[in-house]
Design a protein around this motif. Structure first.
Motif, PDB file in Angstrom:
ATOM      1  N   CYS B 219       0.823  -1.214   0.000  1.00 48.83           N
ATOM      2  CA  CYS B 219       0.000   0.000   0.000  1.00 48.83           C
ATOM      3  C   CYS B 219       0.854   1.260   0.000  1.00 48.83           C
ATOM      4  O   CYS B 219       0.435   2.278  -0.544  1.00 48.83           O
ATOM      5  CB  CYS B 219      -0.925   0.007   1.204  1.00 48.83           C
ATOM      6  SG  CYS B 219      -1.928  -1.475   1.324  1.00 48.83           S
ATOM      7  N   PHE B 220       2.004   1.219   0.618  1.00 49.47           N
ATOM      8  CA  PHE B 220       2.865   2.403   0.726  1.00 49.47           C
ATOM      9  C   PHE B 220       4.311   1.966   0.495  1.00 49.47           C
ATOM     10  O   PHE B 220       5.162   2.109   1.378  1.00 49.47           O
ATOM     11  CB  PHE B 220       2.713   3.045   2.114  1.00 49.47           C
ATOM     12  CG  PHE B 220       1.292   3.076   2.593  1.00 49.47           C
ATOM     13  CD1 PHE B 220       0.402   4.015   2.095  1.00 49.47           C
ATOM     14  CD2 PHE B 220       0.832   2.151   3.499  1.00 49.47           C
ATOM     15  CE1 PHE B 220      -0.916   4.026   2.499  1.00 49.47           C
ATOM     16  CE2 PHE B 220      -0.491   2.152   3.916  1.00 49.47           C
ATOM     17  CZ  PHE B 220      -1.369   3.094   3.407  1.00 49.47           C
ATOM     18  N   GLY B 373      -4.292   6.524   3.057  1.00 46.24           N
ATOM     19  CA  GLY B 373      -4.394   5.755   1.834  1.00 46.24           C
ATOM     20  C   GLY B 373      -4.445   6.631   0.602  1.00 46.24           C
ATOM     21  O   GLY B 373      -3.653   6.476  -0.325  1.00 46.24           O
ATOM     22  N   GLN B 374      -5.357   7.587   0.590  1.00 45.27           N
ATOM     23  CA  GLN B 374      -5.526   8.411  -0.597  1.00 45.27           C
ATOM     24  C   GLN B 374      -4.506   9.549  -0.598  1.00 45.27           C
ATOM     25  O   GLN B 374      -4.061  10.003   0.447  1.00 45.27           O
ATOM     26  CB  GLN B 374      -6.935   8.974  -0.637  1.00 45.27           C
ATOM     27  CG  GLN B 374      -7.990   7.885  -0.694  1.00 45.27           C
ATOM     28  CD  GLN B 374      -9.373   8.452  -0.913  1.00 45.27           C
ATOM     29  OE1 GLN B 374      -9.636   9.073  -1.926  1.00 45.27           O
ATOM     30  NE2 GLN B 374     -10.250   8.233   0.037  1.00 45.27           N
ATOM     31  N   GLY B 375      -4.208  10.026  -1.790  1.00 41.06           N
ATOM     32  CA  GLY B 375      -3.184  11.053  -1.933  1.00 41.06           C
ATOM     33  C   GLY B 375      -3.414  12.230  -1.012  1.00 41.06           C
ATOM     34  O   GLY B 375      -2.510  12.724  -0.350  1.00 41.06           O
ATOM     35  N   ASN B 376      -4.662  12.698  -0.968  1.00 42.95           N
ATOM     36  CA  ASN B 376      -4.967  13.846  -0.116  1.00 42.95           C
ATOM     37  C   ASN B 376      -5.959  13.446   0.962  1.00 42.95           C
ATOM     38  O   ASN B 376      -6.797  14.251   1.369  1.00 42.95           O
ATOM     39  CB  ASN B 376      -5.513  15.000  -0.970  1.00 42.95           C
ATOM     40  CG  ASN B 376      -5.316  16.343  -0.298  1.00 42.95           C
ATOM     41  OD1 ASN B 376      -4.472  16.489   0.591  1.00 42.95           O
ATOM     42  ND2 ASN B 376      -6.095  17.330  -0.705  1.00 42.95           N
ATOM     43  N   GLY B 377      -5.855  12.202   1.418  1.00 51.05           N
ATOM     44  CA  GLY B 377      -6.735  11.739   2.491  1.00 51.05           C
ATOM     45  C   GLY B 377      -6.610  12.625   3.712  1.00 51.05           C
ATOM     46  O   GLY B 377      -7.587  12.866   4.430  1.00 51.05           O
ATOM     47  N   GLY B 625      -8.447  -5.763   0.974  1.00 52.10           N
ATOM     48  CA  GLY B 625      -7.322  -4.834   1.017  1.00 52.10           C
ATOM     49  C   GLY B 625      -6.818  -4.506  -0.369  1.00 52.10           C
ATOM     50  O   GLY B 625      -7.457  -4.839  -1.368  1.00 52.10           O
ATOM     51  N   ARG B 626      -5.655  -3.870  -0.391  1.00 56.59           N
ATOM     52  CA  ARG B 626      -5.130  -3.370  -1.663  1.00 56.59           C
ATOM     53  C   ARG B 626      -4.110  -4.310  -2.274  1.00 56.59           C
ATOM     54  O   ARG B 626      -3.571  -5.187  -1.614  1.00 56.59           O
ATOM     55  CB  ARG B 626      -4.425  -2.025  -1.438  1.00 56.59           C
ATOM     56  CG  ARG B 626      -5.317  -0.961  -0.903  1.00 56.59           C
ATOM     57  CD  ARG B 626      -4.477   0.257  -0.530  1.00 56.59           C
ATOM     58  NE  ARG B 626      -5.206   1.055   0.423  1.00 56.59           N
ATOM     59  CZ  ARG B 626      -5.595   2.310   0.198  1.00 56.59           C
ATOM     60  NH1 ARG B 626      -5.292   2.910  -0.916  1.00 56.59           N
ATOM     61  NH2 ARG B 626      -6.271   2.974   1.103  1.00 56.59           N
ATOM     62  N   THR B 627      -3.814  -4.031  -3.547  1.00 59.53           N
ATOM     63  CA  THR B 627      -2.647  -4.621  -4.188  1.00 59.53           C
ATOM     64  C   THR B 627      -1.728  -3.469  -4.561  1.00 59.53           C
ATOM     65  O   THR B 627      -2.164  -2.330  -4.664  1.00 59.53           O
ATOM     66  CB  THR B 627      -3.016  -5.379  -5.472  1.00 59.53           C
ATOM     67  OG1 THR B 627      -3.369  -4.412  -6.459  1.00 59.53           O
ATOM     68  CG2 THR B 627      -4.174  -6.316  -5.251  1.00 59.53           C
ATOM     69  N   VAL B 628      -0.476  -3.796  -4.797  1.00 60.22           N
ATOM     70  CA  VAL B 628       0.491  -2.736  -5.059  1.00 60.22           C
ATOM     71  C   VAL B 628       0.238  -2.066  -6.408  1.00 60.22           C
ATOM     72  O   VAL B 628       0.562  -0.898  -6.610  1.00 60.22           O
ATOM     73  CB  VAL B 628       1.932  -3.273  -4.976  1.00 60.22           C
ATOM     74  CG1 VAL B 628       2.242  -4.212  -6.138  1.00 60.22           C
ATOM     75  CG2 VAL B 628       2.955  -2.142  -4.946  1.00 60.22           C
ATOM     76  N   ALA B 629      -0.378  -2.791  -7.350  1.00 60.68           N
ATOM     77  CA  ALA B 629      -0.499  -2.258  -8.704  1.00 60.68           C
ATOM     78  C   ALA B 629      -1.700  -1.342  -8.871  1.00 60.68           C
ATOM     79  O   ALA B 629      -1.755  -0.590  -9.844  1.00 60.68           O
ATOM     80  CB  ALA B 629      -0.587  -3.404  -9.708  1.00 60.68           C
ATOM     81  N   HIS B 630      -2.675  -1.426  -7.977  1.00 56.31           N
ATOM     82  CA  HIS B 630      -3.905  -0.672  -8.215  1.00 56.31           C
ATOM     83  C   HIS B 630      -4.197   0.311  -7.102  1.00 56.31           C
ATOM     84  O   HIS B 630      -3.769   0.145  -5.968  1.00 56.31           O
ATOM     85  CB  HIS B 630      -5.085  -1.627  -8.408  1.00 56.31           C
ATOM     86  CG  HIS B 630      -4.989  -2.392  -9.698  1.00 56.31           C
ATOM     87  ND1 HIS B 630      -4.960  -1.769 -10.923  1.00 56.31           N
ATOM     88  CD2 HIS B 630      -4.876  -3.713  -9.947  1.00 56.31           C
ATOM     89  CE1 HIS B 630      -4.842  -2.681 -11.873  1.00 56.31           C
ATOM     90  NE2 HIS B 630      -4.783  -3.865 -11.310  1.00 56.31           N
TER      91      HIS B 630
END
Lengths: 199, 772
Positions: B219-220, B373-377, B625-630
């Motif tokens: 994620c990061f 998580g989000q760019g401007n979270g 959860g997330r994946t690194v590509a998306h």
């Protein structure tokens, strides 16, 4: 010892493939990546490691040694270049010879492509794209002294044993400090050379 | 060569309307002689900016050709990322000139019709007429607005102002509600300020790093270099996660607890820390309130009880307590794994209690943080697009705050609406026809909200729906009007990253013909609604200057931050109350918090079971959860060839004990529905837990299965745990390709494999074993 080169540290790899994407951005082979990402124990562990060209030094890079067209040149500073497009015949000898499984053949173009250590960047003092972007430092570009200053106690190896055949490389691999042994086992033992059983 | 001859090819003069300060030619990138670098011969320029994706906000250069088009990326040695980039960052530039970009407004008068391209006037007039019709018949609150945390802070400020001043509705919220509001709520309760306490650089100084509910590696990824840096100097690493992630693999202690049991675990750790005398009593006495109550409450969580609840060994709880409690300096970071729960606020508070009880606060190498998580979270909620907040983090319920903002906005306080409801609650209101019209700005609830069928029903019930976006998202495909807006590289603005460091994004190219900035569209709608005098902004800079004024004197003070200072410094952490102030990278130095009494207000936390009960029929925990590509809903990244190739489809991660082989079709069933995914069989997950990555729409949407239960305080959905079962299926569900607008053929590279029965090649590479 070794000069400025890439050090691969599998313990740091998170499998994100930033190196793969970055390699696609290189101006010398834009759109194609020359890096493999390997998974050592799929289904058991998330461990992964990137494979770049190891830029073999001794014996002279096997890929260059077997090239019938003398298309793969090794520079004075030890960089094994990708095949010269004016000479490569796409025979894939280099693919078969490489102990690390690095070169790729573009079957349509009948051309070999491989990592050339971002020669267009490293020749001017920049790091290769893969090592520049690697988010975790699993790919590190610099000297051994710089690596050890950043990671105290780190051990590296640049000799690999494929059976009885030793290959010394320009690119080095970080080895767990408590499991240091040289040369590092590089793969399955060689069992046959030119039809002769060498076991 | 004579002295008058140039040393090499001279780059073309930069277009000052495009080239922001700091723009360089390629020769500056690394001391490369201009005559030896072919890029210069092409007139290439490098525009400094930041990645548009996650909350790390890596610095990067966008490569711009002599025609003014973005065509590549070059790493940038910014403080945050020091040249590093993850695969999303490397590929982000490809969306700027992507063939799927919307370049004309799309319109239809009912959902029975197909979209057609419309003029801006027609689309705006229709939208304004629908707003007036709905509000005239059903009141102002019958129209809602949903913003996004990928927008620049200037635009999020405008979203809040547009809702309250132009639409005059109380119903405004944003997709950061789905991200880190639990952490925000906990931080406000404990510290009186809503942000992480330490800069990334402090991680390098810690002796013990605890990471809970955060798959940092995927994620990061760029944050991982700080984790490894701490390890290099001997720091212990504790990871709390049901899955063995890439970072957990290297941890000294990996606590693979059952989803939904975090606060029980952390209460038990604190229980042991107290029992072993590892608390910092002088710090607690001087700087906290509520310690006696917390100490009393955690007595109810001996390790034996927590071990049973969490499904982890009792000894492991003791080891974590000793490792964290004995460290000279310790830090704790958490992310969605802890926050996406119906007890998300409590989970965060239980970690805060741990840090404060051991005196790990406000010092280099000691503190806490949530990882955005989000760019401007972080920045996205600070200036008023959250239902209950006004600019500067002011409360919309506070009379004094309402007066201050009404004065700045030039409206009567009585005209300022009251607090609205949260994003998921707004969907329920749509179902009940309390909200009949909606504008969405750069969000994609059809993929991102839980319980998809409820969401679809809510949106289908809307009489009018408009979306701002640059690709036709699954949600935009449901709208009546879609406004084509700019991508990040076509406008300037600021974002606040995970550290609360405000960074400046620069414009690298002009938008395509027919595309407008979100700012222009909001201002134009406001003008047509009769509020044009309140929205006379020519661009981001003017909005930012009003935002600075609107935040002055608050905890979220941006007054001292200017575009020029951001260019010079590479980023400033708020609060920054004056032009001379250096910003505040580390909070609570000297022990003082932002509550009026300057103390940490410790809160008692009691664990309760997740909302969705386990039964014989649904015995497993489903977590997502997330994946690194998306990124997020995948509306952007599912169109970029390299990222699609890297992770083409979702999967369900199951433990080998269930008897499946890699790639087997597995039906995952919850009380909301069922879907079929290929199995990714791995020992890196608990046997009682299954995992699905969440970036895809139906029929491969994790969020068609997750529950829309909310945390009562933060109103965040419980994405990270619901009851489920798995069963064999005949074939996996087809992966849908992203929708495209009329006249925009799907980009060939992004065609994803359909109904592919083969095992997924996950972003972690797991599950690539041969089928036996």
């Amino acid at each position: 010892m070794m000069g400025r080169t890439i050090f691969i540290d599998p313990g740091r790899c998170i499998g994100c493939q930033a190196c793969v994407s970055a390699c696609r951005e290189c101006d010398s082979h834009r759109g194609k990546s020359m890096i493999h990402l390997d998974y050592t124990e799929p289904g058991v562990s998330v461990a992964s490691l990137p494979t770049v060209c190891m830029h073999c030094e001794d014996p002279v890079a096997p890929c260059a040694e077997v090239c019938p067209a003398d298309a793969i040149l090794v520079t004075a500073d030890g960089v094994v270049q990708q095949a010269d497009t004016t000479r490569c015949i796409g025979c894939a000898n280099c693919v078969n010879a490489c102990p690390f499984g690095v070169p790729k053949i573009d079957l349509q173009a009948k051309l070999q492509m491989k990592c050339n250590l971002c020669y267009d960047r490293t020749a001017y003092g920049l790091a290769p794209m893969c090592a520049t972007v690697c988010p975790t430092g699993a790919l590190f570009y610099g000297t051994l002294e710089e690596l050890q200053a950043e990671r105290p106690g780190v051990q590296v190896a640049d000799s690999f044993a494929f059976g009885d055949v030793m290959v010394t490389t320009g690119v080095a691999m970080v080895v767990p400090a408590d499991k240091v042994q040289w040369p590092v086992p590089g793969g399955l033992p060689v069992v046959e050379v030119n039809g002769v059983d060498v076991r | 060569m004579t002295a008058t001859e140039p040393a090499g090819p001279v780059p073309l003069p930069l277009d000052p309307s495009i080239a922001p300060p700091g723009t360089r030619t390629f020769r500056d990138a690394g001391g490369i002689p201009a005559d030896q670098w072919h890029a210069d011969q092409n007139g290439e320029t490098l525009v400094p900016t930041h990645c548009c994706f996650c909350g790390v906000q890596c610095g990067m250069y966008l490569r711009v050709d002599r025609a003014g088009k973005v065509f590549g990326v070059e790493p940038r040695n910014h403080d945050i990322n020091r040249m590093r980039l993850c695969p999303k960052g490397i590929n982000a530039y490809q969306q700027v000139n992507h063939p799927d970009r919307l370049t004309a407004p799309l319109m239809r008068r009912s959902r029975d019709e197909e979209f057609r391209e419309a003029s801006w006037d027609e689309a705006l007039d229709f939208t304004v007429a629908e707003i007036r019709r709905i509000q005239g018949a059903h009141g102002n609150d019958a129209f809602g607005l949903l913003g996004g945390a990928s927008l620049y802070s200037e635009k999020t400020y405008l979203v809040g102002k547009f809702a309250r001043v132009a639409l005059k509705t109380r119903h405004v919220d944003y997709n950061g509600r789905l991200c880190m509001v639990s952490a925000a709520g906990a931080n406000k309760l404990a510290f009186g300020i809503d942000r992480a306490g330490n800069p990334f650089s402090d991680i390098l100084l810690t002796d013990c790093l605890l990471i809970a509910g955060s798959n940092v590696g995927e994620c990061f990824p760029v944050m991982t270099q700080y984790v490894w840096g701490a390890r290099d100097r001997g720091a212990s690493l504790i990871v709390v996660d049901p899955r063995e992630t890439a970072v957990a693999r290297t941890a000294d202690i990996h606590v693979a607890l059952r989803p939904g049991t975090d606060s029980a675990f952390f209460n038990a750790v604190l229980n042991v820390i107290i029992a072993e005398g590892l608390t910092d009593e002088p710090y607690l006495a001087a700087h906290t309130t509520g310690w006696d109550e917390v100490r009393e409450a955690v007595q109810g969580y001996p390790p034996s009880r927590a071990a049973e609840i969490c499904g982890v060994p009792e000894e492991q709880i003791v080891r974590v307590a000793r490792t964290f409690g004995r460290a000279a300096k310790a830090m704790a970071f958490h992310a969605r794994g802890v926050e996406h729960h119906s007890q998300g606020v409590e989970n965060c508070l239980s970690i805060i209690n741990l840090c404060v009880a051991t005196g790990n606060l406000g010092k280099p190498g000691a503190g806490y943080g949530t990882i955005t998580g989000q760019g401007n979270g972080q920045g996205g909620r600070e200036h008023g697009q959250k239902a209950d907040l006004l600019p500067g983090g002011r409360s919309i319920l506070n009379e004094e705050h309402r007066r201050q903002i009404s004065r700045i906005w030039g409206i009567e306080e009585s005209d300022l609406p009251q607090a609205g409801t949260s994003m998921m609650e707004m969907v329920w209101q749509m179902q009940r026809r309390e909200i009949r019209g909606l504008i969405g700005i750069c969000n994609n609830p059809f993929v991102s909200l839980p319980n998809y069928r409820t969401v679809k029903e809510g949106y289908d019930t809307l009489e009018f729906h408009a979306q701002f976006d640059f690709f036709l998202s699954e949600t935009a495909a449901n709208a009546h009007v879609v406004f084509p807006v700019t991508v990040w590289a076509e406008d300037e603005g600021v974002m606040a990253n995970t550290e609360a460091r405000v960074v400046k994004h620069n414009k690298a190219q002009e938008p395509p013909a027919g595309v407008r900035t979100d700012t222009w569209v909001m201002c134009e709608l406001a003008r047509r609604l009769g509020a044009g005098d309140k929205f006379a902004f020519a661009g981001s800079r003017e909005v930012f200057d009003e935002l600075r004024l609107a935040s002055a004197g608050t905890v979220n003070d941006y007054f001292g931050i200017t575009y020029e200072r951001l260019e010079e410094t590479g980023g400033i952490a708020w609060p920054c109350p004056s032009l001379e102030h250096p910003g505040t990278p580390r909070l609570f130095e000297g022990g003082r918090t932002y509550h009026p009494d300057g103390k940490v207000h410790l809160q008692v936390v009691e664990w309760h079971a997740p909302v969705d009960p386990y039964t014989e029929e649904y015995p497993l925990s489903l977590t997502t959860g997330r994946t690194v590509a998306h990124f997020l809903s995948g509306n952007q990244t599912r169109r970029l060839g390299a990222l699609v190739e890297q992770t083409p489809r979702p999967w369900v991660e199951v433990h080998p004990s269930h008897g499946y082989r890699n790639g087997d079709p597995v039906r995952v069933v919850t009380r909301r529905g069922s879907e079929v995914f290929p199995a990714l069989v791995t020992e890196a997950i608990r046997p009682d837990t299954v995992f699905i990555p969440y970036h895809w729409p139906v029929p491969t949407a994790a969020n068609a299965l997750t529950i829309d239960a909310l945390d009562p305080r933060s109103k965040i959905p419980e994405y990270k745990v619901c009851a489920a079962r798995i069963e064999p299926a005949d074939r996996v569900d087809e992966v849908p390709a992203p929708p495209t607008a009329p006249g925009h053929e799907a980009y060939p590279e992004t065609q994803v494999s359909r109904a592919d029965p083969l095992p997924p090649t996950s972003s972690q590479g797991r599950g690539t074993a041969e089928r036996s």
